[in-house]
Design an enzyme around this catalytic site. Structure first.
Site, PDB file in Angstrom:
ATOM      1  N   CYS A  52       4.500  26.778  15.451  1.00  0.00           N
ATOM      2  CA  CYS A  52       3.890  25.616  14.804  1.00  0.00           C
ATOM      3  C   CYS A  52       2.437  25.856  14.439  1.00  0.00           C
ATOM      4  O   CYS A  52       1.690  24.901  14.230  1.00  0.00           O
ATOM      5  CB  CYS A  52       3.987  24.402  15.726  1.00  0.00           C
ATOM      6  SG  CYS A  52       5.622  24.163  16.386  1.00  0.00           S
ATOM      7  N   CYS A  69       4.989  31.351  23.940  1.00  0.00           N
ATOM      8  CA  CYS A  69       5.610  30.187  24.586  1.00  0.00           C
ATOM      9  C   CYS A  69       6.116  30.528  25.989  1.00  0.00           C
ATOM     10  O   CYS A  69       6.811  31.512  26.159  1.00  0.00           O
ATOM     11  CB  CYS A  69       6.774  29.688  23.737  1.00  0.00           C
ATOM     12  SG  CYS A  69       7.375  28.067  24.231  1.00  0.00           S
ATOM     13  N   CYS A  71       2.810  28.329  25.925  1.00  0.00           N
ATOM     14  CA  CYS A  71       1.410  28.664  25.648  1.00  0.00           C
ATOM     15  C   CYS A  71       0.493  28.141  26.761  1.00  0.00           C
ATOM     16  O   CYS A  71       0.914  27.371  27.622  1.00  0.00           O
ATOM     17  CB  CYS A  71       1.007  28.042  24.313  1.00  0.00           C
ATOM     18  SG  CYS A  71       1.180  26.258  24.291  1.00  0.00           S
TER      19      CYS A  71
HETATM   20  S1  SF4 Z   1       4.890  25.178  24.614  1.00  0.00           S
HETATM   21 FE1  SF4 Z   1       3.227  25.860  23.292  1.00  0.00          FE
HETATM   22  S2  SF4 Z   1       4.030  27.719  22.360  1.00  0.00           S
HETATM   23 FE2  SF4 Z   1       5.790  26.633  23.173  1.00  0.00          FE
HETATM   24  S3  SF4 Z   1       6.529  25.414  21.465  1.00  0.00           S
HETATM   25 FE3  SF4 Z   1       5.098  24.141  22.652  1.00  0.00          FE
HETATM   26  S4  SF4 Z   1       3.101  24.367  21.633  1.00  0.00           S
HETATM   27 FE4  SF4 Z   1       4.431  26.047  20.926  1.00  0.00          FE
END
Ligand code: SF4
Length: 110
Positions: A52, A69, A71
């Site tokens: 994203c 991820c 993140c």
């Molecule tokens: S956890 Fe972080 S890296 Fe994973 S989808 Fe959500 S915003 Fe993106």
């Protein structure tokens, strides 16, 4: 899209949601498209870079690991701007921490 990688990301997302007490979006297409994006980056870059965001240099981002991820904002503060993992107080959350591969395939029309 290699279905094995999509399945690996699906399993990761289910177990991570359960571990962090977060939930998938009430709009299941959001979940499906984010998982597809993660799987594509995993396939192309070797790491599930957040789908994203815009990156000038994806390879450098993978090495830094900040946006791999889950993140850093998710790991530290449960902030997922992709709306893959939502906290219970989020307006868009569902009560679901599961999505089947069949449902994913249908939503993605693969
Ligand atoms: S956890 Fe972080 S890296 Fe994973 S989808 Fe959500 S915003 Fe993106």
């Amino acid at each position: 899209m290699a279905v094995e990688i999509l399945e690996a990301m699906r399993q990761f997302a289910e177990s991570y949601a359960k571990r962090t007490n977060t939930f998938f979006c009430s709009d299941r297409t959001v979940t499906a498209f984010v998982l597809e994006g993660l799987a594509k980056n995993k396939k192309d870059l070797g790491s599930p870079l957040c789908p994203c965001r815009y990156y000038d240099n994806k390879e450098e981002e993978v090495v830094s690991s900040y946006w791999n991820c889950p993140c850093l904002p998710m790991r530290e503060r449960k902030q997922c701007h992709c709306m893959l993992f939502l906290t219970p107080d989020n307006n868009y959350t569902s009560i679901s921490q599961e999505i089947s591969l069949e449902e994913l395939k249908t939503l993605l029309d693969t």
